[in-house]
Design a protein around this motif. Sequence first.
Motif, PDB file in Angstrom:
ATOM      1  N   TYR A  51      33.935  -5.271 -13.167  1.00 21.91           N
ATOM      2  CA  TYR A  51      32.921  -4.300 -13.561  1.00 21.91           C
ATOM      3  C   TYR A  51      33.501  -3.147 -14.365  1.00 21.91           C
ATOM      4  CZ  TYR A  51      29.908  -6.630 -10.171  1.00 21.91           C
ATOM      5  OH  TYR A  51      29.169  -7.553  -9.487  1.00 21.91           O
ATOM      6  N   GLY A  52      34.774  -2.832 -14.147  1.00 21.85           N
ATOM      7  CA  GLY A  52      35.334  -1.638 -14.741  1.00 21.85           C
ATOM      8  C   GLY A  52      34.781  -0.412 -14.027  1.00 21.85           C
ATOM      9  N   PRO A  53      35.043   0.800 -14.549  1.00 27.02           N
ATOM     10  CA  PRO A  53      34.507   2.014 -13.919  1.00 27.02           C
ATOM     11  C   PRO A  53      32.983   2.019 -13.965  1.00 27.02           C
ATOM     12  CG  PRO A  53      36.276   2.515 -15.473  1.00 27.02           C
ATOM     13  CD  PRO A  53      35.902   1.091 -15.700  1.00 27.02           C
ATOM     14  N   VAL A  54      32.361   2.308 -12.838  1.00 30.22           N
ATOM     15  CA  VAL A  54      30.902   2.327 -12.757  1.00 30.22           C
ATOM     16  C   VAL A  54      30.434   3.660 -12.182  1.00 30.22           C
ATOM     17  CG1 VAL A  54      28.859   1.265 -11.725  1.00 30.22           C
ATOM     18  CG2 VAL A  54      30.758  -0.176 -12.479  1.00 30.22           C
ATOM     19  N   ASP A  55      29.516   4.299 -12.856  1.00 27.47           N
ATOM     20  CA  ASP A  55      28.926   5.543 -12.370  1.00 27.47           C
ATOM     21  C   ASP A  55      27.587   5.191 -11.729  1.00 27.47           C
ATOM     22  OD1 ASP A  55      28.145   8.102 -11.826  1.00 27.47           O
ATOM     23  OD2 ASP A  55      27.665   8.628 -13.906  1.00 27.47           O
ATOM     24  N   GLY A  56      27.608   4.939 -10.431  1.00 20.40           N
ATOM     25  CA  GLY A  56      26.388   4.523  -9.744  1.00 20.40           C
ATOM     26  C   GLY A  56      26.659   3.382  -8.784  1.00 20.40           C
ATOM     27  N   VAL A  57      25.581   2.769  -8.317  1.00 18.96           N
ATOM     28  CA  VAL A  57      25.685   1.696  -7.334  1.00 18.96           C
ATOM     29  C   VAL A  57      25.985   0.371  -8.024  1.00 18.96           C
ATOM     30  CG1 VAL A  57      24.470   0.420  -5.531  1.00 18.96           C
ATOM     31  CG2 VAL A  57      24.073   2.883  -5.806  1.00 18.96           C
ATOM     32  N   ILE A  58      26.903  -0.401  -7.444  1.00 18.95           N
ATOM     33  CA  ILE A  58      27.257  -1.716  -7.965  1.00 18.95           C
ATOM     34  C   ILE A  58      26.526  -2.787  -7.169  1.00 18.95           C
ATOM     35  CG2 ILE A  58      29.125  -3.361  -8.352  1.00 18.95           C
ATOM     36  CD1 ILE A  58      31.047  -0.977  -8.501  1.00 18.95           C
ATOM     37  N   ASP A  59      25.844  -3.684  -7.884  1.00 11.49           N
ATOM     38  CA  ASP A  59      25.255  -4.855  -7.247  1.00 11.49           C
ATOM     39  C   ASP A  59      25.425  -6.045  -8.191  1.00 11.49           C
ATOM     40  OD1 ASP A  59      23.323  -4.625  -9.250  1.00 11.49           O
ATOM     41  OD2 ASP A  59      21.796  -3.807  -7.909  1.00 11.49           O
ATOM     42  N   GLU A  60      24.750  -7.159  -7.894  1.00 13.29           N
ATOM     43  CA  GLU A  60      24.935  -8.377  -8.686  1.00 13.29           C
ATOM     44  C   GLU A  60      24.467  -8.221 -10.135  1.00 13.29           C
ATOM     45  OE1 GLU A  60      24.824  -9.333  -4.415  1.00 13.29           O
ATOM     46  OE2 GLU A  60      23.512  -8.183  -5.754  1.00 13.29           O
ATOM     47  N   GLU A  61      23.602  -7.254 -10.401  1.00 11.22           N
ATOM     48  CA  GLU A  61      23.066  -7.070 -11.748  1.00 11.22           C
ATOM     49  C   GLU A  61      23.832  -6.035 -12.566  1.00 11.22           C
ATOM     50  OE1 GLU A  61      20.734  -9.162 -12.632  1.00 11.22           O
ATOM     51  OE2 GLU A  61      20.819  -9.966 -10.589  1.00 11.22           O
ATOM     52  N   THR A  62      24.848  -5.424 -11.989  1.00 17.24           N
ATOM     53  CA  THR A  62      25.607  -4.396 -12.708  1.00 17.24           C
ATOM     54  C   THR A  62      26.316  -5.002 -13.918  1.00 17.24           C
ATOM     55  OG1 THR A  62      25.949  -3.120 -10.680  1.00 17.24           O
ATOM     56  CG2 THR A  62      27.468  -2.697 -12.499  1.00 17.24           C
ATOM     57  N   ARG A  63      26.296  -4.276 -15.014  1.00 16.27           N
ATOM     58  CA  ARG A  63      26.918  -4.752 -16.254  1.00 16.27           C
ATOM     59  C   ARG A  63      28.432  -4.875 -16.092  1.00 16.27           C
ATOM     60  NH1 ARG A  63      29.063  -1.986 -20.741  1.00 16.27           N
ATOM     61  NH2 ARG A  63      28.900  -3.122 -22.721  1.00 16.27           N
ATOM     62  N   HIS A  64      28.976  -5.958 -16.617  1.00 18.16           N
ATOM     63  CA  HIS A  64      30.423  -6.172 -16.565  1.00 18.16           C
ATOM     64  C   HIS A  64      31.092  -5.456 -17.731  1.00 18.16           C
ATOM     65  CE1 HIS A  64      28.537  -9.734 -14.653  1.00 18.16           C
ATOM     66  NE2 HIS A  64      29.443  -9.488 -13.727  1.00 18.16           N
ATOM     67  N   ASN A  65      32.122  -4.683 -17.437  1.00 18.07           N
ATOM     68  CA  ASN A  65      32.847  -3.967 -18.483  1.00 18.07           C
ATOM     69  C   ASN A  65      34.302  -3.784 -18.053  1.00 18.07           C
ATOM     70  OD1 ASN A  65      33.316  -2.494 -20.861  1.00 18.07           O
ATOM     71  ND2 ASN A  65      32.852  -0.550 -19.849  1.00 18.07           N
ATOM     72  N   PRO A  66      35.029  -4.898 -17.869  1.00 23.60           N
ATOM     73  CA  PRO A  66      36.415  -4.790 -17.406  1.00 23.60           C
ATOM     74  C   PRO A  66      37.294  -4.097 -18.441  1.00 23.60           C
ATOM     75  CG  PRO A  66      35.936  -7.039 -18.126  1.00 23.60           C
ATOM     76  CD  PRO A  66      34.629  -6.297 -18.108  1.00 23.60           C
ATOM     77  N   VAL A  67      38.208  -3.270 -17.973  1.00 28.92           N
ATOM     78  CA  VAL A  67      39.065  -2.509 -18.881  1.00 28.92           C
ATOM     79  C   VAL A  67      40.534  -2.889 -18.765  1.00 28.92           C
ATOM     80  CG1 VAL A  67      37.485  -0.546 -18.958  1.00 28.92           C
ATOM     81  CG2 VAL A  67      39.262  -0.615 -17.206  1.00 28.92           C
ATOM     82  N   GLU A 107      23.795  -5.998   0.211  1.00 25.80           N
ATOM     83  CA  GLU A 107      22.763  -6.534   1.105  1.00 25.80           C
ATOM     84  C   GLU A 107      22.350  -7.955   0.731  1.00 25.80           C
ATOM     85  OE1 GLU A 107      21.707  -5.544   3.905  1.00 25.80           O
ATOM     86  OE2 GLU A 107      22.756  -3.618   3.905  1.00 25.80           O
ATOM     87  N   LYS A 108      22.305  -8.259  -0.558  1.00 27.17           N
ATOM     88  CA  LYS A 108      21.916  -9.608  -0.978  1.00 27.17           C
ATOM     89  C   LYS A 108      22.909 -10.644  -0.442  1.00 27.17           C
ATOM     90  CE  LYS A 108      20.705 -12.296  -5.101  1.00 27.17           C
ATOM     91  NZ  LYS A 108      20.584 -12.261  -6.595  1.00 27.17           N
ATOM     92  N   THR A 109      24.181 -10.296  -0.478  1.00 31.87           N
ATOM     93  CA  THR A 109      25.199 -11.203   0.060  1.00 31.87           C
ATOM     94  C   THR A 109      25.059 -11.337   1.572  1.00 31.87           C
ATOM     95  OG1 THR A 109      26.758 -10.632  -1.700  1.00 31.87           O
ATOM     96  CG2 THR A 109      27.675 -11.607   0.296  1.00 31.87           C
ATOM     97  N   MET A 110      24.864 -10.221   2.261  1.00 29.84           N
ATOM     98  CA  MET A 110      24.724 -10.267   3.719  1.00 29.84           C
ATOM     99  C   MET A 110      23.555 -11.164   4.131  1.00 29.84           C
ATOM    100  SD  MET A 110      27.185  -8.370   4.822  1.00 29.84           S
ATOM    101  CE  MET A 110      28.296  -8.287   3.413  1.00 29.84           C
ATOM    102  N   GLU A 111      22.461 -11.085   3.397  1.00 32.89           N
ATOM    103  CA  GLU A 111      21.304 -11.914   3.719  1.00 32.89           C
ATOM    104  C   GLU A 111      21.589 -13.387   3.453  1.00 32.89           C
ATOM    105  OE1 GLU A 111      17.982 -10.411   1.556  1.00 32.89           O
ATOM    106  OE2 GLU A 111      18.029  -8.438   2.530  1.00 32.89           O
ATOM    107  N   ALA A 112      22.290 -13.669   2.363  1.00 33.96           N
ATOM    108  CA  ALA A 112      22.574 -15.063   1.997  1.00 33.96           C
ATOM    109  C   ALA A 112      23.469 -15.756   3.010  1.00 33.96           C
ATOM    110  CB  ALA A 112      23.207 -15.116   0.605  1.00 33.96           C
ATOM    111  N   ILE A 113      24.419 -15.019   3.563  1.00 35.16           N
ATOM    112  CA  ILE A 113      25.357 -15.641   4.503  1.00 35.16           C
ATOM    113  C   ILE A 113      25.031 -15.325   5.959  1.00 35.16           C
ATOM    114  CG2 ILE A 113      27.210 -15.640   2.799  1.00 35.16           C
ATOM    115  CD1 ILE A 113      28.455 -13.261   4.181  1.00 35.16           C
ATOM    116  N   ASN A 114      23.987 -14.506   6.179  1.00 33.65           N
ATOM    117  CA  ASN A 114      23.569 -14.139   7.539  1.00 33.65           C
ATOM    118  C   ASN A 114      24.739 -13.570   8.333  1.00 33.65           C
ATOM    119  OD1 ASN A 114      21.803 -13.847   9.721  1.00 33.65           O
ATOM    120  ND2 ASN A 114      22.257 -15.885  10.525  1.00 33.65           N
ATOM    121  N   TYR A 115      25.334 -12.538   7.800  1.00 41.40           N
ATOM    122  CA  TYR A 115      26.535 -11.965   8.424  1.00 41.40           C
ATOM    123  C   TYR A 115      26.554 -10.452   8.219  1.00 41.40           C
ATOM    124  CZ  TYR A 115      31.434 -11.203   9.660  1.00 41.40           C
ATOM    125  OH  TYR A 115      32.593 -10.756  10.259  1.00 41.40           O
ATOM    126  N   ARG A 116      27.064  -9.739   9.193  1.00 36.89           N
ATOM    127  CA  ARG A 116      27.331  -8.310   9.079  1.00 36.89           C
ATOM    128  C   ARG A 116      28.776  -8.068   9.517  1.00 36.89           C
ATOM    129  NH1 ARG A 116      23.147  -6.215   6.284  1.00 36.89           N
ATOM    130  NH2 ARG A 116      23.880  -4.151   6.933  1.00 36.89           N
TER     131      ARG A 116
END
Length: 316
Positions: free
Chosen positions: A128-144, A280-289
């Motif tokens: 993802y590179g540096p992100v100003d905000g919350v990271i989730d599956e839809e966050t733009r990829h910008n590796p540096v 949260e999307k990952t936690m729901e998919a694998i049913n794990y906390r």
Amino acid sequence: MKKGSDAVKKIVITGATSMLGTALTEVAVREGTEVYAIVRPDTKRMGRLVPSPLVHPIKGSLENLAEIEGLPADCDVFYHFAWAGTGREARDEPLIHERNIRYTLEAVELAEKAGCRRFVGAGSQAEYGPVDGVIDEETRHNPVTSYGVAKYAAGIMGRKLCGKKGMDHVWGRVFSVYGPHDNEGTMLEYAIACFGKGEAAQFSSATQSWNYLYESDAGEMFYAFGEDRVPSGTWLVANPESRPLREYIDVLMKVYGPGAKAEFAVPTSVQAPGLKVDAEKTMEAINYRPRTSFEEGICKMIRAKAFENSGGYRLK
């Protein structure tokens, strides 16, 4: 399962003595899964392998994946954790990480040879590179860094090759996993080492958000990624709870005890990049906390480091 519901599941792991590899092996053995652990011939970490008849060491390295022998042809899941150039000094060396993309594709070829139906790779927050905000599956990829670019490319190229071979592809994008098997140079390892020497650990203002996941929880998550119930795709290997970095440091110092000393830089108007993750999307998919709190995990890490350093420090 390939031989009926009572068959023992078989998995292959590259980087089997890494933090992730060790954690995954522990979960697999507990679940009665056979593990074919690919380890470098010259590794000094053989002692990390779980002593179990279910664990089968296989000598091999990233440079000779195509030549590895000893794997059965009826394995189920291939986990690819091995990666060259993970040290801080090599993270931005393009030629090293270009080879890692090829190694990932060769790992897919080896997975097919071993009969695997699913390939699980370890990505990175660096994609993802540096992100100003919350990271989730839809966050733009910008590796540096070259490391982040290669991880992102390896995930895409590996998915394409798996698709051609009819294999499921899962990419577990790893954030800050910590624990007794942590690498040298991480913030937590550095701080504990400073405390042990009676020195004050030097930190930034530590006002940014951060996200820590204990190694055994990461192992549980990766094991779940190998199950058919989890769809192919990219999932976040992170804690669903992110906290200000200063809170983590305060907990670390409290657990360590009176010998813990720290100095923080004065906050400025420029906010350092942080890690605030929505997993949260990952936690729901694998049913794990996650089961291990940071307080519990850091206590285990301190005890392990104390044992490595002759056991001179005891928690009270």
